[in-house]
Design a protein around this motif. Structure first.
Motif, PDB file in Angstrom:
ATOM      1  N   GLN A 178       9.054 -12.961  25.856  1.00 29.44           N
ATOM      2  CA  GLN A 178       9.001 -11.631  25.251  1.00 29.44           C
ATOM      3  C   GLN A 178       7.536 -11.187  25.300  1.00 29.44           C
ATOM      4  O   GLN A 178       6.635 -12.023  25.070  1.00 29.44           O
ATOM      5  N   THR A 179       7.287  -9.915  25.582  1.00 30.71           N
ATOM      6  CA  THR A 179       5.902  -9.468  25.829  1.00 30.71           C
ATOM      7  C   THR A 179       4.966  -9.650  24.635  1.00 30.71           C
ATOM      8  O   THR A 179       3.758  -9.713  24.811  1.00 30.71           O
ATOM      9  N   THR A 180       5.530  -9.718  23.418  1.00 31.09           N
ATOM     10  CA  THR A 180       4.668  -9.753  22.225  1.00 31.09           C
ATOM     11  C   THR A 180       4.575 -11.144  21.587  1.00 31.09           C
ATOM     12  O   THR A 180       4.136 -11.272  20.448  1.00 31.09           O
ATOM     13  N   GLN A 181       4.967 -12.174  22.329  1.00 33.11           N
ATOM     14  CA  GLN A 181       4.816 -13.539  21.801  1.00 33.11           C
ATOM     15  C   GLN A 181       3.365 -13.998  21.994  1.00 33.11           C
ATOM     16  O   GLN A 181       2.758 -13.680  23.022  1.00 33.11           O
ATOM     17  N   PHE A 216      -1.242   1.195  24.429  1.00 27.66           N
ATOM     18  CA  PHE A 216      -0.926   2.377  25.259  1.00 27.66           C
ATOM     19  C   PHE A 216       0.583   2.581  25.392  1.00 27.66           C
ATOM     20  O   PHE A 216       1.054   3.714  25.450  1.00 27.66           O
ATOM     21  N   GLY A 217       1.359   1.493  25.402  1.00 31.60           N
ATOM     22  CA  GLY A 217       2.812   1.611  25.589  1.00 31.60           C
ATOM     23  C   GLY A 217       3.452   2.371  24.438  1.00 31.60           C
ATOM     24  O   GLY A 217       4.323   3.230  24.635  1.00 31.60           O
ATOM     25  N   VAL A 218       3.009   2.058  23.225  1.00 32.00           N
ATOM     26  CA  VAL A 218       3.550   2.711  22.035  1.00 32.00           C
ATOM     27  C   VAL A 218       3.062   4.163  21.970  1.00 32.00           C
ATOM     28  O   VAL A 218       3.831   5.090  21.712  1.00 32.00           O
TER      29      VAL A 218
HETATM   30  S1  SF4 Z   1       4.771  -4.473  26.002  1.00 32.01           S
HETATM   31 FE1  SF4 Z   1       4.978  -3.638  23.938  1.00 32.01          FE
HETATM   32  S2  SF4 Z   1       3.138  -4.331  22.879  1.00 32.01           S
HETATM   33 FE2  SF4 Z   1       2.761  -4.634  25.055  1.00 32.01          FE
HETATM   34  S3  SF4 Z   1       1.720  -2.772  25.739  1.00 32.01           S
HETATM   35 FE3  SF4 Z   1       3.889  -2.432  26.061  1.00 32.01          FE
HETATM   36  S4  SF4 Z   1       4.629  -1.436  24.191  1.00 32.01           S
HETATM   37 FE4  SF4 Z   1       2.631  -2.348  23.734  1.00 32.01          FE
END
Ligand code: SF4
Length: 286
Positions: free
Chosen positions: A166-169, A13-15
């Motif tokens: 980091q959020t994507t680790q 959703f963020g992207v």
């Molecule tokens: S932190 Fe990054 S990967 Fe996680 S939801 Fe938000 S944009 Fe998407």
């Protein structure tokens, strides 16, 4: 040949929200996106075709009146600089990146020395640590050894370390790193706040489960996308043969010779249509 999609894969959703925000700009020619809005070449092309400009990074001065901060966020220092220069700022920072910023700021305010588990040169991590006087970013297991030199553990015999990621680790890697810190600095007080985002956790878990059942995993996403590379790493750890592709054109027939079951997953910035194209091409090759 059987093809199975991971239960959770592709764009988060963020992207999606960041792309929608950029594409809704009424006058795209007067807007610059400050860095790669998402790490996906197809989407970047679509944004440029819509008339939006893309700067290399948030630190570079641009000549449009409006700017968009990407989903990865920036530090308060960079945001302040943009406002001082008179830009109108649109903020597409993902709320889960903002949550990581707040977690780190609270730890620092409570007197903990800040430690971030992630990639030091990633734009999200640069934003996270950009306002801090000092901080250690842990990228590799060896980096844990550097902590003693950078903190007052050893000098005062006790230190308080506040750790975020980091959020994507991948969460398993983050937890491993936290345990390494505890083992390396047993006298320190370690407070860990889990800032890995939910979409990353769901995609990691689904990729892990699928990789155990198949011979080959195809992981779709930008080559410079951290979360896609981490998905590939997780699948390889489960024993699957892994191919990281950006799109259908990267696929090679010999990868599927004699293969009975192929799994597919995709990073959080991979558009649905790219996933569909890759699936169709694997079916054709298989
Ligand atoms: S932190 Fe990054 S990967 Fe996680 S939801 Fe938000 S944009 Fe998407």
């Amino acid at each position: 040949m059987k093809i199975t999609l991971a239960q959770s894969l592709g764009m988060c959703f963020g992207v999606r929200d960041a792309i929608d925000l950029a594409l809704m700009e009424p006058e795209p020619e007067s807007v610059t996106i400050l860095g790669q809005l998402v790490h996906n070449p197809r989407i970047l092309r679509r944004l440029e075709e819509a008339g939006l400009r893309i700067a290399e990074s948030p630190e570079v001065p641009v000549d449009t009146g409006r700017v968009i901060i990407t989903a990865h966020g920036v530090s308060k220092t960079i945001r302040g600089r943009l406002e001082e220069r008179g830009y109108q700022v649109q903020d597409a920072t993902c709320p889960l990146v903002n949550r990581a910023h707040r977690a780190l700021a609270s730890l620092v305010a409570a007197g903990y020395f800040p430690v971030v588990i992630g990639q030091a040169d990633h734009v999200e991590v640069r934003g996270l640590v950009g306002d801090l006087a000092e901080c250690v970013v842990l990228e590799r297991p060896d980096d844990v050894a550097r902590l003693r030199a950078h903190t007052d553990v050893g000098r005062n015999g006790h230190a308080r370390l506040g750790v975020v990621a980091q959020t994507t680790q991948p969460l398993d890697l983050v937890r491993e790193r936290v345990e390494q810190i505890r083992a390396a600095l047993p006298e320190a007080e370690i407070r860990f706040v889990d800032t890995v985002c939910r979409p990353t956790k769901e995609r990691q878990q689904a990729a892990r489960e699928l990789a155990r059942q198949v011979q080959v995993m195809v992981v779709i996403g930008g080559r410079n996308s951290n979360n896609t590379r981490q998905l590939a790493r997780t699948c390889a750890r489960e024993g699957a043969t892994v191919y990281h592709v950006e799109g259908a054109a990267d696929l090679q027939q010999e990868w599927f010779a004699g293969v009975e079951h192929v799994g597919i997953t995709a990073g959080t910035s991979t558009p649905d249509e790219v996933i569909q194209e890759v699936c169709a091409e694997i079916e054709r090759l298989g």
